[in-house]
Motif scaffolding. Structure first.
Motif, PDB file in Angstrom:
ATOM      1  N   LEU A 165       0.832  -1.194   0.000  1.00  0.00           N
ATOM      2  CA  LEU A 165       0.000   0.000   0.000  1.00  0.00           C
ATOM      3  C   LEU A 165       0.875   1.255   0.000  1.00  0.00           C
ATOM      4  O   LEU A 165       0.632   2.204  -0.773  1.00  0.00           O
ATOM      5  CB  LEU A 165      -0.925   0.009   1.215  1.00  0.00           C
ATOM      6  N   ALA A 166       1.900   1.263   0.840  1.00  0.00           N
ATOM      7  CA  ALA A 166       2.800   2.423   0.890  1.00  0.00           C
ATOM      8  C   ALA A 166       3.507   2.616  -0.445  1.00  0.00           C
ATOM      9  O   ALA A 166       3.671   3.746  -0.922  1.00  0.00           O
ATOM     10  CB  ALA A 166       3.817   2.247   2.024  1.00  0.00           C
ATOM     11  N   ALA A 167       3.941   1.489  -1.075  1.00  0.00           N
ATOM     12  CA  ALA A 167       4.620   1.593  -2.373  1.00  0.00           C
ATOM     13  C   ALA A 167       3.684   2.168  -3.431  1.00  0.00           C
ATOM     14  O   ALA A 167       4.080   3.013  -4.246  1.00  0.00           O
ATOM     15  CB  ALA A 167       5.131   0.221  -2.799  1.00  0.00           C
ATOM     16  N   GLY A 168       2.426   1.727  -3.441  1.00  0.00           N
ATOM     17  CA  GLY A 168       1.468   2.260  -4.400  1.00  0.00           C
ATOM     18  C   GLY A 168       1.202   3.734  -4.189  1.00  0.00           C
ATOM     19  O   GLY A 168       1.097   4.503  -5.159  1.00  0.00           O
ATOM     20  N   LEU A 169       1.115   4.173  -2.929  1.00  0.00           N
ATOM     21  CA  LEU A 169       0.886   5.580  -2.637  1.00  0.00           C
ATOM     22  C   LEU A 169       2.079   6.437  -3.071  1.00  0.00           C
ATOM     23  O   LEU A 169       1.899   7.545  -3.600  1.00  0.00           O
ATOM     24  CB  LEU A 169       0.619   5.774  -1.139  1.00  0.00           C
ATOM     25  N   VAL A 170       3.290   5.936  -2.845  1.00  0.00           N
ATOM     26  CA  VAL A 170       4.484   6.680  -3.264  1.00  0.00           C
ATOM     27  C   VAL A 170       4.503   6.833  -4.786  1.00  0.00           C
ATOM     28  O   VAL A 170       4.777   7.920  -5.321  1.00  0.00           O
ATOM     29  CB  VAL A 170       5.755   5.995  -2.771  1.00  0.00           C
ATOM     30  N   ALA A 173       1.911   9.373  -5.733  1.00  0.00           N
ATOM     31  CA  ALA A 173       2.315  10.730  -5.351  1.00  0.00           C
ATOM     32  C   ALA A 173       3.375  11.277  -6.300  1.00  0.00           C
ATOM     33  O   ALA A 173       3.374  12.465  -6.631  1.00  0.00           O
ATOM     34  CB  ALA A 173       2.838  10.728  -3.914  1.00  0.00           C
ATOM     35  N   LEU A 174       4.286  10.409  -6.751  1.00  0.00           N
ATOM     36  CA  LEU A 174       5.323  10.865  -7.680  1.00  0.00           C
ATOM     37  C   LEU A 174       4.731  11.268  -9.033  1.00  0.00           C
ATOM     38  O   LEU A 174       5.253  12.167  -9.706  1.00  0.00           O
ATOM     39  CB  LEU A 174       6.372   9.761  -7.863  1.00  0.00           C
ATOM     40  N   SER A 175       3.667  10.597  -9.458  1.00  0.00           N
ATOM     41  CA  SER A 175       3.059  10.919 -10.764  1.00  0.00           C
ATOM     42  C   SER A 175       2.072  12.079 -10.700  1.00  0.00           C
ATOM     43  O   SER A 175       1.712  12.651 -11.729  1.00  0.00           O
ATOM     44  CB  SER A 175       2.332   9.688 -11.314  1.00  0.00           C
ATOM     45  N   LEU A 176       1.646  12.447  -9.489  1.00  0.00           N
ATOM     46  CA  LEU A 176       0.585  13.450  -9.357  1.00  0.00           C
ATOM     47  C   LEU A 176       0.983  14.829  -9.895  1.00  0.00           C
ATOM     48  O   LEU A 176       0.189  15.454 -10.609  1.00  0.00           O
ATOM     49  CB  LEU A 176       0.144  13.554  -7.896  1.00  0.00           C
ATOM     50  N   PRO A 177       2.188  15.373  -9.594  1.00  0.00           N
ATOM     51  CA  PRO A 177       2.530  16.695 -10.155  1.00  0.00           C
ATOM     52  C   PRO A 177       2.506  16.723 -11.688  1.00  0.00           C
ATOM     53  O   PRO A 177       1.981  17.663 -12.291  1.00  0.00           O
ATOM     54  CB  PRO A 177       3.936  16.958  -9.611  1.00  0.00           C
ATOM     55  N   ALA A 178       3.102  15.675 -12.300  1.00  0.00           N
ATOM     56  CA  ALA A 178       3.082  15.625 -13.766  1.00  0.00           C
ATOM     57  C   ALA A 178       1.659  15.494 -14.295  1.00  0.00           C
ATOM     58  O   ALA A 178       1.296  16.081 -15.322  1.00  0.00           O
ATOM     59  CB  ALA A 178       3.935  14.465 -14.256  1.00  0.00           C
ATOM     60  N   VAL A 243      -1.203   1.510 -12.507  1.00  0.00           N
ATOM     61  CA  VAL A 243      -0.141   0.674 -11.927  1.00  0.00           C
ATOM     62  C   VAL A 243      -0.070   0.865 -10.409  1.00  0.00           C
ATOM     63  O   VAL A 243       0.074  -0.097  -9.645  1.00  0.00           O
ATOM     64  CB  VAL A 243       1.214   1.004 -12.576  1.00  0.00           C
ATOM     65  N   SER A 244      -0.183   2.121  -9.952  1.00  0.00           N
ATOM     66  CA  SER A 244      -0.131   2.377  -8.515  1.00  0.00           C
ATOM     67  C   SER A 244      -1.295   1.699  -7.801  1.00  0.00           C
ATOM     68  O   SER A 244      -1.148   1.192  -6.680  1.00  0.00           O
ATOM     69  CB  SER A 244      -0.142   3.885  -8.249  1.00  0.00           C
ATOM     70  N   LEU A 245      -2.462   1.668  -8.436  1.00  0.00           N
ATOM     71  CA  LEU A 245      -3.613   0.977  -7.849  1.00  0.00           C
ATOM     72  C   LEU A 245      -3.358  -0.525  -7.787  1.00  0.00           C
ATOM     73  O   LEU A 245      -3.701  -1.184  -6.794  1.00  0.00           O
ATOM     74  CB  LEU A 245      -4.863   1.275  -8.671  1.00  0.00           C
ATOM     75  N   ALA A 246      -2.750  -1.079  -8.831  1.00  0.00           N
ATOM     76  CA  ALA A 246      -2.444  -2.517  -8.827  1.00  0.00           C
ATOM     77  C   ALA A 246      -1.449  -2.867  -7.729  1.00  0.00           C
ATOM     78  O   ALA A 246      -1.596  -3.879  -7.021  1.00  0.00           O
ATOM     79  CB  ALA A 246      -1.904  -2.926 -10.193  1.00  0.00           C
ATOM     80  N   VAL A 247      -0.425  -2.020  -7.562  1.00  0.00           N
ATOM     81  CA  VAL A 247       0.595  -2.290  -6.542  1.00  0.00           C
ATOM     82  C   VAL A 247       0.000  -2.178  -5.146  1.00  0.00           C
ATOM     83  O   VAL A 247       0.212  -3.049  -4.279  1.00  0.00           O
ATOM     84  CB  VAL A 247       1.779  -1.315  -6.712  1.00  0.00           C
ATOM     85  N   GLY A 248      -0.715  -1.087  -4.885  1.00  0.00           N
ATOM     86  CA  GLY A 248      -1.222  -0.866  -3.541  1.00  0.00           C
ATOM     87  C   GLY A 248      -2.464  -1.652  -3.195  1.00  0.00           C
ATOM     88  O   GLY A 248      -2.692  -1.972  -2.018  1.00  0.00           O
TER      89      GLY A 248
END
Length: 593
Positions: A165-170, A173-178, A243-248
């Motif tokens: 879950l933490a990995a997916g959130l990170v 978060a990294l993709s959110l500004p772009a 991808v972040s949803l799949a990971v988290g």
């Protein structure tokens, strides 16, 4: 106004609604904690142990938790409404306040279209803010309930759930500004494309007449391609969100299944494994999906809307409240004016030199699509010349502020605009504001107000009679009757717009086929009213009888143009003779010219 300021103020200023929101969120999040526990106990202590009544009892507990969640969800929505509706009202006050102050600074009435556009941004901000509150709150309470529930089942399972879950959130978060930048760029690209298409449609006749279809299409195509490129970039970033949803959200399921043999050796039961999977699938994954969708879409919309509101609704600085001086008189000069629709396109207007002295009455004639409306748009400041200058009263149109432009000229296009409201509001929209005696005593103020209203009514009567809409005003029910534009004919809308222009303070009136839906007699009456009104009148002629009523005629022949009286143009211009149905010059014309 910063983006964060109204958000923090909306949350801090309503502690009662915030406390209510948090309190009912516990009830709404009850299934997040109860679901895994109920499934595990129903299996281990009930059905697997041969006690079906106990199993059914735990399932009843789960059903009760869902009932509590339904009640909590209703109250949560009411609490969110108690926060976002005052937030919306605060933004609207800012919009109206800023608009009124800018109107006071410019000397104009507030721009109702601009207010409507900002109101749309306010509604978007309100909806997005409510959605962000809902998904962030739901995610936090769901994660807390899942973490507590997994911990009570078996502490060794907790890292298998929280680390992915933490990995997916990170990753998210990294993709959110772009993603936010791409979303803003897409909005701007869409607006540029819409602007290009609108400009193309407005000049479609001139574009067709000059054979510039391919050039203009290429120019618009650049904006369309830019929008498509940004949309593809945003689609790629959306894939990162997936991808972040799949990971988290789904990797914990895989890790728990892979670790099941080890967990069983540590004492895990089938109920513990099934309960953990229930926590992940029923609570954690949906909550993460809502967060990713809400922050990735509604969060960006919220920030973008607030930025637009902040950029356009703040009060102007004190120095901006000084009114810029307007032109001295309304003598019109076009000096070497050139204009083309698009780079490389043939000019619609080429090296046009024209002087229209104050008080002149000029008719502009020429074949359809020759550029007559383009000249009117250049004079009105709607279009900017590619070369040369357009001056009103010695001041370049591009250098005049909006207030000065509106005091100097008024443009009535072919498609007249009438808005919902009273007939009086429609007619006086461009009229000068008149003092009601701001510093007078109450009795004097009442007398001044009554006098001003009587004066306005008399002016309305004179304008309506002059333009020829007395019968229309009577049929509509008088000046205070509500007007529905959809129930008016094109000619009736033109009469209202013409009267509005007649009542305006502008000394330069541009009628761009503004009487084309009137019969010849009504057209003649309207043009004669403006000629007698004073000031300068320029008529883009729909019928050639307009040229006969004018003092001078501007004949547009391709990119060339020449001006003179009717008699001079009959003698000098073959095109004008053709338009007038005269195929030979008067005797002696060549000798005189």
């Amino acid at each position: 106004m910063s983006v964060r300021e109204p958000l923090w103020r909306a949350v801090r200023a309503r502690p009662r609604h915030l406390a209510r929101l948090l309190g009912w969120s516990f009830a709404e999040a009850a299934p997040s904690f109860v679901s895994g526990q109920a499934v595990a106990r129903a299996l281990d202590d009930g059905f697997a142990a041969g006690r079906p009544v106990t199993g059914l009892g735990w399932l009843a507990v789960l059903a009760a938790a869902w009932l509590a969640a339904a009640l909590g969800a209703r109250q949560v929505l009411l609490a969110i409404g108690g926060i976002v509706e005052p937030f919306r009202d605060d933004l609207l006050r800012r919009v109206v306040d800023g608009t009124l102050h800018r109107a006071a600074a410019s000397g104009l009435r507030p721009d109702s279209a601009a207010v409507a556009r900002l109101n749309r941004q306010v509604e978007l901000a309100r909806d997005a803010f409510g959605a962000v509150i809902a998904v962030v709150r739901s995610f936090l309470f769901s994660v807390a309930g899942v973490a507590l529930g997994v911990l009570t089942l078996m502490g060794a399972v907790l890292p298998l759930v929280l680390l992915p879950l933490a990995a997916g959130l990170v990753l998210f978060a990294l993709s959110l500004p772009a993603m936010a930048r791409a979303q803003r760029e897409l909005i701007l690209a869409e607006e540029r494309t819409a602007s290009s298409l609108a400009a193309m449609v407005d000049g479609l006749r001139d574009v067709t007449a000059c054979g510039a279809e391919d050039r203009v299409a290429d120019r618009v195509g650049v904006d369309v391609e830019r929008q498509a490129r940004v949309a593809r970039t945003l689609a790629g970033l959306t894939a990162v969100r997936t991808v972040s949803l799949a990971v988290g959200g789904w990797l914990p399921v895989l890790l728990v299944l892979l670790a099941t043999p080890s967990l069983v050796r540590q004492g895990a039961t089938a109920g513990v494994i099934l309960g953990t999977l229930t926590y992940v699938a029923q609570s954690l994954t949906p909550a993460l999906g809502s967060l990713v969708q809400g922050a990735g879409v509604n969060g960006v919309r919220l920030v973008t809307a607030l930025q637009r509101i902040a950029a356009t609704s703040d009060r102007p600085p004190a120095a901006a409240t000084r009114r810029t001086g307007g032109p001295e008189g309304v003598e019109l000069r076009l000096q070497g004016v050139r204009f083309a629709y698009g780079p490389g396109a043939d000019p619609v207007v080429a090296d046009l030199d024209l002087t229209v002295v104050e008080g002149d009455h000029l008719a502009v004639v020429g074949p359809s699509g020759i550029g007559k409306s383009t000249v009117a748009a250049l004079v009105a400041g709607v279009l900017r010349p590619d070369a040369g200058r357009v001056l009103i009263g010695g001041v370049a149109v591009g250098e005049m502020d909006r207030a000065a432009m509106c005091r100097a000229r008024v443009l009535i296009p072919q498609e007249a605009y009438v808005f919902r409201g009273t007939l009086r509001d429609n007619l006086t929209y461009l009229a000068d504001g008149r003092s009601r005696g701001e510093h007078a005593e109450p009795a004097e103020l009442a007398e001044l107000t009554e006098h001003a209203e009587l004066t306005e009514h008399a002016e309305l009567d004179r304008a309506v009679e002059a333009v020829g809409m007395t019968e229309l005003a009577r049929r509509l029910g008088g000046y205070d009757a509500e007007v529905d534009p959809g129930e008016l004919s094109s000619g009736e809308r033109q009469l209202i717009a013409l009267t509005r222009a007649y009542l305006s303070p502008a000394r330069l009136v541009l009628l761009d086929e503004a009487t084309c839906h009137l019969d010849p007699a009504a057209e003649a009456r309207a043009e004669e009213a403006f000629a007698a009104r004073g000031g300068t009148l320029i008529v883009i002629a729909h019928r050639l009888t307009s040229a006969l009523r004018a003092k001078r005629v501007l004949v547009m022949d391709g990119a060339r143009a020449r001006a003179g009286t009717h008699e001079e143009m009959v003698a000098a211009s073959e095109l004008y003779r053709d338009l007038m149905g005269r195929w030979s010059a008067p005797v002696g014309a060549h000798a005189r010219h």
